[in-house]
Write an enzyme that holds these catalytic residues in place. Sequence first.
Site, short mmCIF file in Angstrom:
data_model
loop_
_atom_site.label_atom_id
_atom_site.label_comp_id
_atom_site.label_asym_id
_atom_site.label_seq_id
_atom_site.Cartn_x
_atom_site.Cartn_y
_atom_site.Cartn_z
N ASP A 73 0.82 -1.20 0.00
CA ASP A 73 0.00 0.00 0.00
C ASP A 73 0.86 1.26 0.00
OD1 ASP A 73 -2.22 -1.61 0.02
OD2 ASP A 73 -2.62 -1.39 2.16
N ASN A 145 -4.26 9.08 1.77
CA ASN A 145 -4.72 8.54 3.05
C ASN A 145 -5.02 9.62 4.07
OD1 ASN A 145 -4.94 5.82 2.61
ND2 ASN A 145 -3.17 5.24 3.82
N ASP A 146 -4.01 10.39 4.43
CA ASP A 146 -4.22 11.33 5.53
C ASP A 146 -3.14 12.39 5.62
OD1 ASP A 146 -2.06 9.85 6.79
OD2 ASP A 146 -3.55 8.40 7.43
N GLY A 187 -6.70 3.21 7.93
CA GLY A 187 -5.29 3.26 8.26
C GLY A 187 -5.02 3.79 9.65
N TYR A 188 -4.20 4.83 9.73
CA TYR A 188 -3.77 5.40 11.00
C TYR A 188 -4.95 5.85 11.84
CZ TYR A 188 -0.42 7.94 14.03
OH TYR A 188 0.35 8.39 15.08
N SER A 191 -6.60 3.04 13.76
CA SER A 191 -5.84 2.57 14.91
C SER A 191 -5.94 3.51 16.10
CB SER A 191 -4.36 2.38 14.52
OG SER A 191 -3.72 3.62 14.32
#
Length: 290
Positions: A73, A145-146, A187-188, A191
């Site tokens: 990824d 993603n971020d 993703g992050y 978590s």
Amino acid sequence: MKIAIHGRNFNESARPFIESMFKELARREIDVQLSREFRIFLDQQGVEHKSTSVYEKPVDLFDARLVVSMGGDGTLLETISHVGARQIPAIGINVGRLGFLATVSPERISDMITALDNGQFRIDERTLVAIDNVDLFDGLNFGLNDFTITKTDTSSMITVHTYLNDEFLNSYWADGLIISTPTGSTGYSLSCGGPVLVPHSQNFIVTPISPHNLNVRPLVVEDTAVLRLEVKSRSNNFLVSLDARSRVVDENTQLTIRKAHFRARLIKMLDDSFLNTLRSKLSWGLDMRN
């Protein structure tokens, strides 16, 4: 047809599939351009590719019909940064670990090439998050993603004064703050307790990292929102990340975060489903009763 390929190192078990891929591309007379770092790796490993064209910077990327990412990824996120505003469709072959975004297994490379050559795929457009007011990453101020702010030391937390559409939202006393796209929600942000969003949700997630105030929880906002961030830190600096790219920034730097004016275009095989991936890769809803 022209395609570009970017990759990193791969396990020896994937070697036969990759060699087979280059042979198939040559047989179909498909023009291939490699990223320089992947070309160097292939040459070191003795993998025959018959590609004479390379690109070192995103501006060198030729007029490809699509881009293939070969890795995990993280490699696909890096590939999207190469494509940028040109919005060339990208597909990921998973020769890494999880493969949540890079969903094509090495065993299916031949099927993938046939599908791409015959136009048997769909384009999945994904929102990108971007830093709007300062250039911190040499023009690559966007992420699939971020966007993340974190402290640079291991002791004191930072304070992130956050404004939503110029209205004060909150002062986050925490190890950091994540602004995640729907793609990055698995993703992050996940978590750190953030929710999972389906890919085409028109939202961002504002997720604190280890907040000192336990009544502070992740917040879902519309992706048309503009977030302004002011950071205070005992070290007088903080770390800013966009996907895998990061740099240390002085605390006097204010940041404005919004949706990028362009999108990432991911190629998906016709049998590729986000919900199937959610169940298979994250064991979503795994229950012996099912």
